[in-house]
Design a protein around this motif. Structure first.
Motif, PDB file in Angstrom:
ATOM      1  N   PHE A 513      78.798  85.936  -1.861  1.00 52.88           N
ATOM      2  CA  PHE A 513      77.770  84.910  -2.099  1.00 52.88           C
ATOM      3  C   PHE A 513      78.275  83.544  -1.674  1.00 52.88           C
ATOM      4  O   PHE A 513      79.473  83.281  -1.673  1.00 52.88           O
ATOM      5  CB  PHE A 513      77.389  84.883  -3.589  1.00 52.88           C
ATOM      6  CG  PHE A 513      76.823  86.190  -4.043  1.00 52.88           C
ATOM      7  CD1 PHE A 513      75.465  86.448  -3.958  1.00 52.88           C
ATOM      8  CD2 PHE A 513      77.665  87.196  -4.522  1.00 52.88           C
ATOM      9  CE1 PHE A 513      74.948  87.666  -4.356  1.00 52.88           C
ATOM     10  CE2 PHE A 513      77.157  88.419  -4.913  1.00 52.88           C
ATOM     11  CZ  PHE A 513      75.789  88.657  -4.829  1.00 52.88           C
ATOM     12  N   LEU A 514      77.305  82.708  -1.348  1.00 48.26           N
ATOM     13  CA  LEU A 514      77.624  81.339  -0.930  1.00 48.26           C
ATOM     14  C   LEU A 514      76.962  80.389  -1.923  1.00 48.26           C
ATOM     15  O   LEU A 514      75.755  80.458  -2.141  1.00 48.26           O
ATOM     16  CB  LEU A 514      77.047  81.114   0.477  1.00 48.26           C
ATOM     17  CG  LEU A 514      77.217  79.726   1.066  1.00 48.26           C
ATOM     18  CD1 LEU A 514      78.686  79.467   1.393  1.00 48.26           C
ATOM     19  CD2 LEU A 514      76.377  79.591   2.343  1.00 48.26           C
ATOM     20  N   GLN A 515      77.779  79.523  -2.493  1.00 52.95           N
ATOM     21  CA  GLN A 515      77.234  78.525  -3.435  1.00 52.95           C
ATOM     22  C   GLN A 515      76.989  77.238  -2.659  1.00 52.95           C
ATOM     23  O   GLN A 515      77.876  76.721  -1.998  1.00 52.95           O
ATOM     24  CB  GLN A 515      78.248  78.284  -4.558  1.00 52.95           C
ATOM     25  CG  GLN A 515      77.847  77.253  -5.584  1.00 52.95           C
ATOM     26  CD  GLN A 515      77.201  77.882  -6.822  1.00 52.95           C
ATOM     27  OE1 GLN A 515      77.637  78.934  -7.266  1.00 52.95           O
ATOM     28  NE2 GLN A 515      76.164  77.239  -7.346  1.00 52.95           N
ATOM     29  N   ARG A 516      75.746  76.736  -2.726  1.00 50.41           N
ATOM     30  CA  ARG A 516      75.436  75.444  -2.081  1.00 50.41           C
ATOM     31  C   ARG A 516      74.720  74.600  -3.098  1.00 50.41           C
ATOM     32  O   ARG A 516      73.535  74.778  -3.314  1.00 50.41           O
ATOM     33  CB  ARG A 516      74.564  75.662  -0.843  1.00 50.41           C
ATOM     34  CG  ARG A 516      75.297  76.446   0.234  1.00 50.41           C
ATOM     35  CD  ARG A 516      74.386  76.717   1.377  1.00 50.41           C
ATOM     36  NE  ARG A 516      74.011  75.463   2.036  1.00 50.41           N
ATOM     37  CZ  ARG A 516      73.725  75.357   3.307  1.00 50.41           C
ATOM     38  NH1 ARG A 516      73.776  76.416   4.061  1.00 50.41           N
ATOM     39  NH2 ARG A 516      73.384  74.207   3.826  1.00 50.41           N
ATOM     40  N   GLY A 517      75.449  73.693  -3.713  1.00 48.81           N
ATOM     41  CA  GLY A 517      74.868  72.898  -4.786  1.00 48.81           C
ATOM     42  C   GLY A 517      74.470  73.823  -5.914  1.00 48.81           C
ATOM     43  O   GLY A 517      75.248  74.643  -6.381  1.00 48.81           O
ATOM     44  N   GLU A 518      73.199  73.736  -6.326  1.00 51.70           N
ATOM     45  CA  GLU A 518      72.671  74.581  -7.402  1.00 51.70           C
ATOM     46  C   GLU A 518      72.426  76.014  -6.931  1.00 51.70           C
ATOM     47  O   GLU A 518      72.412  76.938  -7.724  1.00 51.70           O
ATOM     48  CB  GLU A 518      71.299  74.014  -7.846  1.00 51.70           C
ATOM     49  CG  GLU A 518      71.362  72.817  -8.725  1.00 51.70           C
ATOM     50  CD  GLU A 518      71.281  73.241 -10.168  1.00 51.70           C
ATOM     51  OE1 GLU A 518      70.167  73.464 -10.638  1.00 51.70           O
ATOM     52  OE2 GLU A 518      72.343  73.382 -10.801  1.00 51.70           O
ATOM     53  N   ALA A 519      72.183  76.131  -5.614  1.00 52.24           N
ATOM     54  CA  ALA A 519      71.669  77.410  -5.101  1.00 52.24           C
ATOM     55  C   ALA A 519      72.786  78.384  -4.755  1.00 52.24           C
ATOM     56  O   ALA A 519      73.860  77.996  -4.303  1.00 52.24           O
ATOM     57  CB  ALA A 519      70.824  77.138  -3.862  1.00 52.24           C
ATOM     58  N   VAL A 520      72.463  79.675  -4.937  1.00 53.80           N
ATOM     59  CA  VAL A 520      73.393  80.734  -4.528  1.00 53.80           C
ATOM     60  C   VAL A 520      72.659  81.654  -3.555  1.00 53.80           C
ATOM     61  O   VAL A 520      71.518  82.049  -3.817  1.00 53.80           O
ATOM     62  CB  VAL A 520      73.888  81.534  -5.758  1.00 53.80           C
ATOM     63  CG1 VAL A 520      74.664  82.754  -5.331  1.00 53.80           C
ATOM     64  CG2 VAL A 520      74.750  80.652  -6.642  1.00 53.80           C
ATOM     65  N   ALA A 521      73.301  81.959  -2.444  1.00 53.25           N
ATOM     66  CA  ALA A 521      72.659  82.822  -1.441  1.00 53.25           C
ATOM     67  C   ALA A 521      73.610  83.948  -1.053  1.00 53.25           C
ATOM     68  O   ALA A 521      74.835  83.842  -1.218  1.00 53.25           O
ATOM     69  CB  ALA A 521      72.300  81.988  -0.209  1.00 53.25           C
ATOM     70  N   LEU A 522      73.022  85.033  -0.519  1.00 49.63           N
ATOM     71  CA  LEU A 522      73.849  86.159  -0.071  1.00 49.63           C
ATOM     72  C   LEU A 522      74.433  85.861   1.300  1.00 49.63           C
ATOM     73  O   LEU A 522      73.738  85.327   2.174  1.00 49.63           O
ATOM     74  CB  LEU A 522      72.995  87.425   0.068  1.00 49.63           C
ATOM     75  CG  LEU A 522      72.662  88.214  -1.175  1.00 49.63           C
ATOM     76  CD1 LEU A 522      71.483  87.604  -1.908  1.00 49.63           C
ATOM     77  CD2 LEU A 522      72.321  89.651  -0.775  1.00 49.63           C
ATOM     78  N   LEU A 523      75.688  86.253   1.507  1.00 47.00           N
ATOM     79  CA  LEU A 523      76.291  86.149   2.836  1.00 47.00           C
ATOM     80  C   LEU A 523      75.757  87.300   3.701  1.00 47.00           C
ATOM     81  O   LEU A 523      75.271  88.312   3.171  1.00 47.00           O
ATOM     82  CB  LEU A 523      77.811  86.198   2.721  1.00 47.00           C
ATOM     83  CG  LEU A 523      78.429  84.917   2.111  1.00 47.00           C
ATOM     84  CD1 LEU A 523      79.889  85.139   1.761  1.00 47.00           C
ATOM     85  CD2 LEU A 523      78.278  83.738   3.068  1.00 47.00           C
ATOM     86  N   PRO A 524      75.846  87.162   5.034  1.00 41.22           N
ATOM     87  CA  PRO A 524      75.217  88.166   5.908  1.00 41.22           C
ATOM     88  C   PRO A 524      75.630  89.612   5.617  1.00 41.22           C
ATOM     89  O   PRO A 524      74.796  90.507   5.627  1.00 41.22           O
ATOM     90  CB  PRO A 524      75.663  87.738   7.310  1.00 41.22           C
ATOM     91  CG  PRO A 524      75.862  86.257   7.180  1.00 41.22           C
ATOM     92  CD  PRO A 524      76.373  86.032   5.794  1.00 41.22           C
ATOM     93  N   ARG A 525      76.910  89.845   5.346  1.00 41.48           N
ATOM     94  CA  ARG A 525      77.325  91.237   5.086  1.00 41.48           C
ATOM     95  C   ARG A 525      76.614  91.806   3.862  1.00 41.48           C
ATOM     96  O   ARG A 525      76.150  92.947   3.847  1.00 41.48           O
ATOM     97  CB  ARG A 525      78.849  91.283   4.864  1.00 41.48           C
ATOM     98  CG  ARG A 525      79.416  92.694   4.846  1.00 41.48           C
ATOM     99  CD  ARG A 525      80.740  92.774   4.102  1.00 41.48           C
ATOM    100  NE  ARG A 525      80.559  92.702   2.654  1.00 41.48           N
ATOM    101  CZ  ARG A 525      80.322  93.770   1.877  1.00 41.48           C
ATOM    102  NH1 ARG A 525      80.246  94.965   2.413  1.00 41.48           N
ATOM    103  NH2 ARG A 525      80.143  93.622   0.567  1.00 41.48           N
ATOM    104  N   ALA A 526      76.480  90.971   2.829  1.00 44.79           N
ATOM    105  CA  ALA A 526      75.834  91.437   1.595  1.00 44.79           C
ATOM    106  C   ALA A 526      74.348  91.722   1.830  1.00 44.79           C
ATOM    107  O   ALA A 526      73.789  92.672   1.284  1.00 44.79           O
ATOM    108  CB  ALA A 526      76.001  90.399   0.495  1.00 44.79           C
ATOM    109  N   ARG A 527      73.716  90.887   2.659  1.00 43.02           N
ATOM    110  CA  ARG A 527      72.291  91.121   2.960  1.00 43.02           C
ATOM    111  C   ARG A 527      72.114  92.471   3.647  1.00 43.02           C
ATOM    112  O   ARG A 527      71.205  93.230   3.321  1.00 43.02           O
ATOM    113  CB  ARG A 527      71.753  90.000   3.867  1.00 43.02           C
ATOM    114  CG  ARG A 527      71.663  88.652   3.189  1.00 43.02           C
ATOM    115  CD  ARG A 527      71.638  87.539   4.216  1.00 43.02           C
ATOM    116  NE  ARG A 527      70.572  87.718   5.170  1.00 43.02           N
ATOM    117  CZ  ARG A 527      69.351  87.214   5.035  1.00 43.02           C
ATOM    118  NH1 ARG A 527      69.074  86.474   3.978  1.00 43.02           N
ATOM    119  NH2 ARG A 527      68.440  87.415   5.937  1.00 43.02           N
TER     120      ARG A 527
END
Ligand code: SF4
Length: 581
Positions: A513-527
């Motif tokens: 996962f990638l944390q950007r400020g408040e938001a958390v998103a999946l990294l490409p491999r995880a997607r």
């Protein structure tokens, strides 16, 4: 539906054949313009590949004499007076009269008449059309390609009378605008190309156990149309599953930013900076999902459209932004019913109760099966909320109950994760948040729901609905409200279940996962890993709780959308949510 059902068009002889086979099949194909391909249809196309190419000349009636030899292929002929039209496969002459020859796959049946009745009626109508255009035609031929047999069909007065009567009956049915009931336990159904659309045994079962054959008038909002209880007794014996359990074709996902998609022959090629990185044969594709900045060539777009393969354009984060699909389904009758029902508050409430009740039941089931160290009140609270749904009197009230049930469910959601040896939870999850998701589990849940939405959009479009007009979720610009409605019962069973699986199997971990400020998103491999797990889930066979047969989840989506359609057209008294046991 009178205005819709008025059929000024000429009835094709091929459709009269369908009417004789099964009036419901005629109505589905001719009035509702449903179409599907099965092995019989493909074989039929194959045997017609030559005769479908128009060739040869046909003189006017007065010029046909015993001396004139005629051999023409794919001859179109119609008559306003008869109210019919036909494309005659082969037209031959015989001593001053014309002989229609109809090609059929397979072998000639062992019958005194030499051919099945639908086929004899079809060729007789072709003869009547020739007569109506001034030609002499006293017999026709059915040519069975399988055993190369020509069966002569005399246009006797009895056959002519029956053909005209059946044509009148077919027209009356089309004008009446009422879909005939399915055949009961018929051996015609397994060979019918529309069996997956018609669902004969399923509808007969639901009608039998609910003890009603409602009409369109009683289907919307009337208490007579049945209670809101979502349970319908399962079939005592397994119902015939007359269509494939799963789709052999693949959903294709393209995530590589800057990738392009082009066509190479009959293959869809995925390219990165001009170099092919993957390829898939077009006929193996069921849907194409493109995330973010991916370009599609005009040739690929046309090829996909011609094969009726939907293209789903998603943001990089997975939100559905557009759908490129063939022109809307021709079943306008269903969309009219959808709009009528959506304007009926009683119907919307009744359906919403079934959807929300189904979701709560499935949430509870998932917790009961997978939760560890669950306090007893976790499940009883969900039962109490489910009972509140049954007593709800407005959509707003249901939204409140659904929200409470979701909070309860997510409060215990992390009990479904396997604990590592140190007994520390793998992720810190205390409840649902979104837009943007603020922790890894919420990022996974949001991604799962976005994949589920687009899957439901494909299902409801395929059945002929407008995906933007819902019953529980009210219309809002750009919101596929009907897809959101139908996915309620599948949120726990599909999206949540995939989240639990990828965590418990260790397929996705804290580093994905990638944390950007408040938001958390999946990294490409995880997607990629998540999409693969999601597809595995959709392909997984599950026992249908009412019909007792095994089908993939993706197929279940279509069945549920069709059951909703049958509820709207009044064939079954209520929508039955998919609730596993
Ligand atoms: S599946 Fe059976 S009932 Fe349905 S249209 Fe086909 S033949 Fe008729």
């Amino acid at each position: 539906m009178d205005a819709l059902a008025t059929t000024p068009e000429l009835i094709p002889a091929r459709m009269l054949n369908e009417y004789v086979y099964c009036p419901r099949l005629f109505y589905l194909e001719y009035v509702q313009r449903e179409w599907a391909t099965n092995l019989d249809v493909l074989q039929g196309r194959y045997v017609h590949r030559r005769v479908d190419q128009a060739a040869g000349r046909v003189p006017r009636a007065e010029a046909v004499t015993a001396e004139v030899a005629i051999h023409a292929r794919s001859v179109e002929i119609g008559s306003e007076e008869l109210g019919a039209v036909a494309v005659i496969d082969v037209l031959e002459s015989d001593d001053g009269q014309l002989v229609p020859v109809d090609y059929k796959k397979g072998s000639a049946p062992d019958l005194p008449e030499g051919a099945w009745e639908p086929e004899r009626i079809q060729v007789c109508l072709q003869g009547l059309l020739l007569r109506a255009n001034g030609y002499v035609s006293n017999y026709g031929v059915i040519y069975y390609v399988g055993d190369k047999t020509r069966v002569r069909v005399e246009f006797t007065p009895a056959l002519v009378t029956r053909t005209k009567q059946l044509l009148a009956d077919a027209r009356a049915l089309a004008v009446a605008g009422s879909l005939p009931p399915p055949l009961v336990n018929s051996n015609k159904c397994p060979r019918c190309s529309l069996v997956g659309i018609c669902l004969p045994d399923e509808l007969n079962h639901v009608q039998q156990v609910t003890g009603s054959r409602p009409t369109a008038e009683t289907a919307h909002g009337s208490d007579k149309a049945g209670s809101v209880a979502p349970d319908v007794a399962p079939a005592r014996r397994e119902i015939r599953r007359l269509f494939p359990a799963r789709d052999d074709n693949k959903a294709v996902y393209v995530q590589g930013q800057g990738y392009t998609l082009g066509l190479r022959g009959a293959t869809l090629e995925i390219r990165d900076k001009g170099q092919a990185v993957d390829a898939v044969r077009l006929f193996e594709v069921s849907q194409l999902n493109i995330f973010g900045n991916v370009q599609l060539s005009a040739q690929a777009l046309r090829a996909l459209a011609s094969q009726e393969i939907p293209i789903l354009h998603l943001s990089y984060g997975g939100w559905l932004q557009a759908v490129t699909a063939p022109p809307p389904h021709k079943n306008i009758e269903l969309r009219c019913r959808q709009f009528q029902a959506a304007a009926d508050p009683a119907f919307c409430l009744k359906l919403a109760k079934a959807l929300v009740g189904g979701k709560i039941r499935n949430s509870r089931l998932l917790l009961r099966r997978n939760g560890r160290r669950l306090p007893p009140e976790a499940l009883s609270q969900l039962v109490a909320l489910r009972d509140l749904v049954e007593r709800g009197t407005s959509l707003a009230e249901l939204l409140g109950v659904e929200g409470s049930a979701a909070r309860e469910y997510f409060r215990y959601f992390s009990t479904m994760f396997k604990l590592p040896p140190d007994d520390a939870p793998p992720f810190d999850f205390t409840g649902r948040n979104r837009r943007p998701p603020k922790d890894p589990i919420n990022a996974l849940l949001s991604f799962g729901y976005s994949l589920l939405v687009k899957e439901m959009v494909v299902a409801v479009l395929g059945v002929g609905f407008d995906p933007y007009l819902g019953f529980y979720h009210q219309p809002r610009y750009g919101r596929p409200a009907l897809a959101l409605d139908l996915m309620e019962e599948f949120r726990p069973l599909v999206a949540d279940s995939v989240v639990i699986t990828v965590i418990n199997n260790g397929e996705i971990g804290p580093d994905d996962f990638l944390q950007r400020g408040e938001a958390v998103a999946l990294l490409p491999r995880a997607r990629k890993v998540f999409i693969e797990a999601f597809e595995r889930r959709l392909d997984q066979l599950v026992t249908h709780p009412v019909f007792g047969y095994q089908v993939s989840y993706r197929r279940v989506f279509e069945i549920q959308a069709r059951l909703l359609a049958r509820t709207l057209t009044g064939e079954i008294p209520r929508y039955i949510p998919f609730v596993t046991r």
